[in-house]
Design a protein around this motif. Structure first.
Motif, PDB file in Angstrom:
ATOM      1  N   GLU A   1      19.984 -65.086  47.452  1.00  0.00           N
ATOM      2  CA  GLU A   1      19.878 -63.619  47.672  1.00  0.00           C
ATOM      3  C   GLU A   1      18.495 -63.287  48.458  1.00  0.00           C
ATOM      4  OE1 GLU A   1      18.355 -59.945  44.924  1.00  0.00           O
ATOM      5  OE2 GLU A   1      19.882 -61.090  44.116  1.00  0.00           O
ATOM      6  N   THR A   2      17.818 -64.063  48.436  1.00  0.00           N
ATOM      7  CA  THR A   2      16.540 -63.628  49.414  1.00  0.00           C
ATOM      8  C   THR A   2      16.109 -64.856  50.043  1.00  0.00           C
ATOM      9  OG1 THR A   2      14.922 -64.938  47.730  1.00  0.00           O
ATOM     10  CG2 THR A   2      15.361 -62.517  47.552  1.00  0.00           C
ATOM     11  N   GLY A   3      16.578 -66.268  49.932  1.00  0.00           N
ATOM     12  CA  GLY A   3      16.314 -67.609  50.645  1.00  0.00           C
ATOM     13  C   GLY A   3      15.264 -68.315  50.020  1.00  0.00           C
ATOM     14  N   GLY A   4      14.576 -67.619  48.941  1.00  0.00           N
ATOM     15  CA  GLY A   4      13.414 -68.629  48.243  1.00  0.00           C
ATOM     16  C   GLY A   4      14.205 -69.892  47.483  1.00  0.00           C
ATOM     17  N   ILE A   5      13.444 -70.876  47.643  1.00  0.00           N
ATOM     18  CA  ILE A   5      13.535 -72.206  47.061  1.00  0.00           C
ATOM     19  C   ILE A   5      12.716 -72.713  45.899  1.00  0.00           C
ATOM     20  CG2 ILE A   5      14.245 -74.265  47.585  1.00  0.00           C
ATOM     21  CD1 ILE A   5      14.648 -73.903  50.695  1.00  0.00           C
ATOM     22  N   VAL A   6      13.216 -72.698  44.910  1.00  0.00           N
ATOM     23  CA  VAL A   6      12.298 -73.021  43.667  1.00  0.00           C
ATOM     24  C   VAL A   6      12.118 -74.684  43.871  1.00  0.00           C
ATOM     25  CG1 VAL A   6      13.152 -71.080  41.985  1.00  0.00           C
ATOM     26  CG2 VAL A   6      14.098 -73.499  42.277  1.00  0.00           C
ATOM     27  N   ALA A   7      10.930 -75.079  43.417  1.00  0.00           N
ATOM     28  CA  ALA A   7      10.149 -76.227  43.407  1.00  0.00           C
ATOM     29  C   ALA A   7      10.980 -77.080  42.331  1.00  0.00           C
ATOM     30  CB  ALA A   7       8.758 -76.174  43.271  1.00  0.00           C
TER      31      ALA A   7
ATOM     32  N   CYS B   1       8.728 -70.293  44.564  1.00  0.00           N
ATOM     33  CA  CYS B   1       8.863 -70.963  45.874  1.00  0.00           C
ATOM     34  C   CYS B   1       7.286 -71.330  46.473  1.00  0.00           C
ATOM     35  CB  CYS B   1       9.752 -69.955  46.949  1.00  0.00           C
ATOM     36  SG  CYS B   1      10.104 -70.451  48.431  1.00  0.00           S
ATOM     37  N   TRP B   2       7.199 -72.620  46.533  1.00  0.00           N
ATOM     38  CA  TRP B   2       6.111 -73.149  47.397  1.00  0.00           C
ATOM     39  C   TRP B   2       6.676 -73.265  48.717  1.00  0.00           C
ATOM     40  CZ3 TRP B   2       5.970 -73.727  41.994  1.00  0.00           C
ATOM     41  CH2 TRP B   2       4.850 -73.717  41.294  1.00  0.00           C
ATOM     42  N   ILE B   3       5.547 -72.798  49.440  1.00  0.00           N
ATOM     43  CA  ILE B   3       5.885 -72.955  50.973  1.00  0.00           C
ATOM     44  C   ILE B   3       6.100 -74.183  51.404  1.00  0.00           C
ATOM     45  CG2 ILE B   3       4.995 -72.317  53.250  1.00  0.00           C
ATOM     46  CD1 ILE B   3       4.079 -69.639  52.017  1.00  0.00           C
ATOM     47  N   ARG B   4       5.268 -75.001  50.703  1.00  0.00           N
ATOM     48  CA  ARG B   4       5.426 -76.515  51.107  1.00  0.00           C
ATOM     49  C   ARG B   4       6.723 -77.170  50.620  1.00  0.00           C
ATOM     50  NH1 ARG B   4       1.902 -77.726  47.303  1.00  0.00           N
ATOM     51  NH2 ARG B   4       0.162 -76.978  48.442  1.00  0.00           N
ATOM     52  N   ASP B   5       7.077 -76.974  49.550  1.00  0.00           N
ATOM     53  CA  ASP B   5       8.218 -77.560  48.731  1.00  0.00           C
ATOM     54  C   ASP B   5       9.432 -77.194  49.418  1.00  0.00           C
ATOM     55  OD1 ASP B   5       6.115 -77.768  46.958  1.00  0.00           O
ATOM     56  OD2 ASP B   5       7.347 -78.677  45.700  1.00  0.00           O
ATOM     57  N   ALA B   6       9.581 -75.862  49.765  1.00  0.00           N
ATOM     58  CA  ALA B   6      10.660 -75.389  50.610  1.00  0.00           C
ATOM     59  C   ALA B   6      10.803 -75.721  52.063  1.00  0.00           C
ATOM     60  CB  ALA B   6      10.362 -73.596  50.862  1.00  0.00           C
ATOM     61  N   TYR B   7       9.636 -75.937  52.811  1.00  0.00           N
ATOM     62  CA  TYR B   7       9.553 -76.776  54.097  1.00  0.00           C
ATOM     63  C   TYR B   7      10.102 -78.052  53.752  1.00  0.00           C
ATOM     64  CZ  TYR B   7       7.509 -80.132  57.077  1.00  0.00           C
ATOM     65  OH  TYR B   7       7.418 -81.382  57.950  1.00  0.00           O
ATOM     66  N   PHE B   8       9.888 -78.913  52.965  1.00  0.00           N
ATOM     67  CA  PHE B   8      10.537 -80.235  52.770  1.00  0.00           C
ATOM     68  C   PHE B   8      12.133 -80.122  52.551  1.00  0.00           C
ATOM     69  CE2 PHE B   8       6.230 -81.590  51.663  1.00  0.00           C
ATOM     70  CZ  PHE B   8       5.961 -82.455  52.648  1.00  0.00           C
ATOM     71  N   SER B   9      12.238 -79.105  51.665  1.00  0.00           N
ATOM     72  CA  SER B   9      14.099 -79.039  51.136  1.00  0.00           C
ATOM     73  C   SER B   9      14.487 -78.703  52.564  1.00  0.00           C
ATOM     74  CB  SER B   9      13.860 -78.043  50.030  1.00  0.00           C
ATOM     75  OG  SER B   9      13.342 -78.431  48.812  1.00  0.00           O
TER      76      SER B   9
ATOM     77  N   GLN C   1      -0.323 -66.982  50.421  1.00  0.00           N
ATOM     78  CA  GLN C   1      -0.418 -67.599  49.194  1.00  0.00           C
ATOM     79  C   GLN C   1       0.382 -69.019  49.264  1.00  0.00           C
ATOM     80  OE1 GLN C   1      -0.404 -63.639  46.248  1.00  0.00           O
ATOM     81  NE2 GLN C   1       1.059 -65.320  45.884  1.00  0.00           N
ATOM     82  N   PRO C   2      -0.196 -70.060  48.503  1.00  0.00           N
ATOM     83  CA  PRO C   2       0.920 -71.227  48.738  1.00  0.00           C
ATOM     84  C   PRO C   2       2.319 -71.114  47.900  1.00  0.00           C
ATOM     85  CG  PRO C   2      -0.948 -71.531  47.141  1.00  0.00           C
ATOM     86  CD  PRO C   2      -1.395 -70.100  47.742  1.00  0.00           C
ATOM     87  N   VAL C   3       2.189 -70.097  46.978  1.00  0.00           N
ATOM     88  CA  VAL C   3       3.583 -70.202  46.254  1.00  0.00           C
ATOM     89  C   VAL C   3       3.839 -68.420  45.926  1.00  0.00           C
ATOM     90  CG1 VAL C   3       2.187 -70.247  43.975  1.00  0.00           C
ATOM     91  CG2 VAL C   3       4.501 -70.703  44.092  1.00  0.00           C
ATOM     92  N   TYR C   4       5.117 -68.169  46.051  1.00  0.00           N
ATOM     93  CA  TYR C   4       5.485 -66.756  45.647  1.00  0.00           C
ATOM     94  C   TYR C   4       6.730 -67.042  44.789  1.00  0.00           C
ATOM     95  CZ  TYR C   4       2.640 -65.327  49.822  1.00  0.00           C
ATOM     96  OH  TYR C   4       1.718 -64.991  50.682  1.00  0.00           O
ATOM     97  N   GLY C   5       6.869 -65.845  44.121  1.00  0.00           N
ATOM     98  CA  GLY C   5       8.269 -65.762  43.373  1.00  0.00           C
ATOM     99  C   GLY C   5       9.273 -65.767  44.417  1.00  0.00           C
ATOM    100  N   ILE C   6      10.548 -66.050  43.884  1.00  0.00           N
ATOM    101  CA  ILE C   6      11.769 -66.113  44.864  1.00  0.00           C
ATOM    102  C   ILE C   6      12.153 -64.734  45.221  1.00  0.00           C
ATOM    103  CG2 ILE C   6      12.714 -68.160  43.699  1.00  0.00           C
ATOM    104  CD1 ILE C   6      14.583 -66.677  42.003  1.00  0.00           C
ATOM    105  N   SER C   7      11.570 -63.758  44.962  1.00  0.00           N
ATOM    106  CA  SER C   7      12.072 -62.429  45.466  1.00  0.00           C
ATOM    107  C   SER C   7      10.573 -61.749  46.123  1.00  0.00           C
ATOM    108  CB  SER C   7      12.327 -61.275  44.783  1.00  0.00           C
ATOM    109  OG  SER C   7      13.723 -61.776  44.444  1.00  0.00           O
ATOM    110  N   LEU C   8       9.878 -62.711  46.432  1.00  0.00           N
ATOM    111  CA  LEU C   8       8.469 -62.432  47.234  1.00  0.00           C
ATOM    112  C   LEU C   8       7.453 -62.055  46.262  1.00  0.00           C
ATOM    113  CD1 LEU C   8       9.779 -60.678  50.314  1.00  0.00           C
ATOM    114  CD2 LEU C   8       9.077 -62.961  50.141  1.00  0.00           C
ATOM    115  N   GLU C   9       7.469 -61.838  45.069  1.00  0.00           N
ATOM    116  CA  GLU C   9       6.638 -61.587  44.064  1.00  0.00           C
ATOM    117  C   GLU C   9       5.153 -62.207  44.141  1.00  0.00           C
ATOM    118  OE1 GLU C   9      10.535 -61.283  41.857  1.00  0.00           O
ATOM    119  OE2 GLU C   9       9.444 -62.976  43.215  1.00  0.00           O
ATOM    120  N   GLU C  10       4.165 -61.499  44.362  1.00  0.00           N
ATOM    121  CA  GLU C  10       2.858 -61.993  44.602  1.00  0.00           C
ATOM    122  C   GLU C  10       2.327 -62.339  43.390  1.00  0.00           C
ATOM    123  OE1 GLU C  10       0.464 -59.655  47.193  1.00  0.00           O
ATOM    124  OE2 GLU C  10       2.113 -59.723  48.951  1.00  0.00           O
ATOM    125  N   ASN C  11       2.109 -61.702  42.459  1.00  0.00           N
ATOM    126  CA  ASN C  11       1.570 -61.763  41.110  1.00  0.00           C
ATOM    127  C   ASN C  11       2.323 -62.877  40.083  1.00  0.00           C
ATOM    128  OD1 ASN C  11       0.133 -61.621  38.902  1.00  0.00           O
ATOM    129  ND2 ASN C  11       0.107 -59.299  38.524  1.00  0.00           N
TER     130      ASN C  11
END
Length: 596
Positions: free
Chosen positions: A238-244, A265-273, A306-316
């Motif tokens: 739905e958003t393109g976020g990738i869970v670790a 969704c860790w930006i780092r893990d998503a990059y690898f995926s 942030q290094p990690v966000y929710g899969i719908s861009l949640e910051e908190n």
């Protein structure tokens, strides 16, 4: 009280999913984990954390059980055989297929019980919990369905099995096939049996076509395809976020307290995926992820990311403890949320640029980004340049340790380097020069500050002596040649200090929770790739075969492994590790022309 077959322990679990939801099922056909209404939702089946929520089956006289995936799909088959010769096969999947010009992927799962032989005597074990184990949801009966409703959870299970038997856990003879569909609290448009059969055929067809499109190496094909499908199941489309990973709080080793929630969704893990799937020519995930990243970049306005966000861009992602759940093998705490969202980790700027860089060059994409998207990325590069020599929590997310981590600095270099290459591709000569100069300055700084003559290696942090397996990635991203004596020395130093048996630890210094006691499997893959790059390919192939042998019965890996017992630990399935299978296989495999 109905007699129950014992619950399977450990991580011998299969995964079904569709890009919206995913569930974990053990060898005996019991759902151990399912979150609704999406990957990071509240678990309604939570027995993996020793809660009371499950959806399984008891079978009288159960003698043997086996489990496998239907070839090249995410459709799971569990076979139960009784002493009297009765055989039951459970087919589990989550519907996913093209419908009316878009992908149909509802928050739903399907269970088909097929009688293969005899008349199995069974009982359905069905219990649903809410509020992270605090509340057992009381079922409400319909004519051919059971409704479950709480403050945050609402769904129904529709079936052509006797509803009374299912609700009461009554033992009964199964003399014909039955079907269960768990979906939103809405009436189905057709009979449950007809709808499930239609969904099955169309879902199987989708996965056959998707797997057939992959550009895989000739060796280890099954392992690579399974890894790719597993990565696909970790994408929230739905958003393109990738869970670790799909789970929370499976500890890194027994009693470690290293229990984290990886359903974000860790930006780092998503990059690898993304890069691993790109390597297989699976471009759809990159297109979805680009949307997610563009929103992150837009929100940051050139500042902290942030290094990690929710899969719908949640910051908190405030971290709390689910007190009502005992935890995996009673080894709590069970954490919800992740404090890493509050960390300073400078490697994210490089991973953002690396994650989308291919999209500027790859003509297979429907819409290639251009100058506007490049300009939107430049503030990320500026932030990378500003932060490359500043302390952070590092790739391993230390909670009380801040240093100038070498791996973070290397990723900051990568951000500037790739921006220079993108600028050249777009004909922006002045910006090419600008970013090339910045990349050069960071490069010089790392060579001066992170290299240790005494260790003959690049160290974990500027001016330090400790080693860290993450620096092995410097050759893969082009920071240094794999033939450079400094890189070879680094590989050999890590081998001497961080290798135990055929596995690599990420580091061996004490952190916030003491010294690590299990190897970090992704690091073993990085080491295997490094060996191949420096010319020790035969050894790399042997180690690769060895690490494949640590996968569970379905070819899946968690985050960590006990180097003595081979037991899997850590959250499951770990995308880092499935990425490792794809990357190492691609690097080590013979070419098609060499074998046919």
């Amino acid at each position: 009280m109905t007699q129950k077959n014992k619950t399977e322990q450990g991580l011998d679990l299969g995964i079904v999913g569709n890009g919206t939801v995913a569930g974990l099922i053990d060898r005996r056909g019991a759902y151990r984990w399912l979150c609704l209404p999406r990957l990071d939702g509240e678990p309604v089946f939570n027995s993996l954390m020793n809660g009371g929520g499950t959806f399984g089956v008891w079978m009288e006289g159960l003698e043997k059980h086996s489990q496998s995936y239907e070839k090249n799909t995410a459709i799971l088959r569990t076979r139960l055989e009784a002493k009297d010769g009765s055989i039951l096969e459970i087919v589990d999947f989550s519907p996913r297929f093209d419908k009316n010009g878009r992908t149909f992927r509802p928050a739903a799962v399907v269970r088909q019980f097929h009688v293969i032989a005899g008349e199995p005597k069974i009982a359905i074990t069905l219990s649903v919990e809410a509020e992270w184990g605090k509340t057992k949801i009381k079922p409400k009966r319909g004519v051919n369905h059971i409704r479950y409703e709480s403050e945050d959870t609402r769904f129904r299970i529709t079936t052509d099995a006797p509803v009374s038997y299912v609700m009461n856990g009554t033992q009964f003879l199964l003399d014909n096939d039955v079907t269960f569909i768990l979906n939103a609290d809405e009436a189905l448009a057709d009979s449950v049996h007809a709808l499930a059969d239609d969904w099955y055929r169309r879902t199987a067809s989708y996965w056959y076509r998707w797997s057939r499109s992959l550009a895989i190496p000739i060796e280890w094909q099954d392992a690579v395809i399974r890894a790719a499908i597993t990565l696909k199941l970790c994408v929230f489309e739905e958003t393109g976020g990738i869970v670790a990973a799909l789970t929370t709080s499976i500890p890194e080793h027994s009693g470690s307290q290293r229990n984290w929630d990886y359903r974000y969704c860790w930006i780092r893990d998503a990059y690898f995926s993304v890069t691993a799937l790109n390597r297989l020519s699976e471009m759809e995930t990159l297109e979805h992820y680009m949307r997610w990243v563009r929103n992150i970049v837009s929100h940051s306005k050139g500042g902290h990311i942030q290094p990690v966000y929710g899969i719908s861009l949640e910051e908190n992602l405030t971290e709390t403890i689910a007190e009502a759940l005992p935890g995996y093998s009673n080894m709590g705490p069970v954490r919800v949320g992740n404090q890493a969202a509050e960390h300073i980790q400078h490697d994210v700027y490089g991973q953002i640029v690396l994650g989308v860089a291919q999209s500027f060059f790859d003509k297979r994409l429907l819409n290639n980004p251009g100058l506007a998207e490049f300009k939107a990325l430049e503030p990320v590069g500026e932030r990378a340049y500003a932060m490359h020599d500043q302390p952070d929590a590092g790739i391993w997310e230390f909670r009380t340790i801040a240093q100038v981590h070498t791996s973070s600095a290397i990723m900051c270099w990568a951000a500037c380097d790739r921006l220079s290459r993108i600028a050249a591709h777009l004909g922006q000569t002045d910006r090419e020069t600008y970013w090339e100069e910045r990349a050069g300055l960071i490069h010089q700084k790392i060579l001066a500050e992170a290299w240790s003559e005494e260790r003959n290696a690049f160290t974990a942090a500027f001016g330090g002596e400790a080693l860290d397996a993450s620096v092995l990635l410097m050759a893969e991203i082009g920071f240094i040649s794999a033939q450079d004596p400094r890189y070879v020395g680094t590989v050999e130093a890590i081998e001497a200090e961080l290798r135990e048996g055929d596995h690599i630890y990420r580091y061996k210094v004490e952190d916030d929770f003491g010294r690590p006691e299990t190897a970090f499997t992704a690091c073993t893959f990085w080491y295997i790739d490094a060996l191949s790059r420096i010319g020790r390919k035969d050894e790399a192939r042997r180690l690769f075969e060895n690490i494949l042998s640590t996968r569970n019965h379905l070819g899946l890996l968690s985050e960590d492994v006990d180097t003595e017992t081979g037991e899997l630990w850590g959250n499951f399935p770990q995308t880092y590790c499935m990425v490792g299978i794809i990357n190492s296989a691609a690097l080590l495999s013979k070419r098609w022309t060499e074998t046919i």
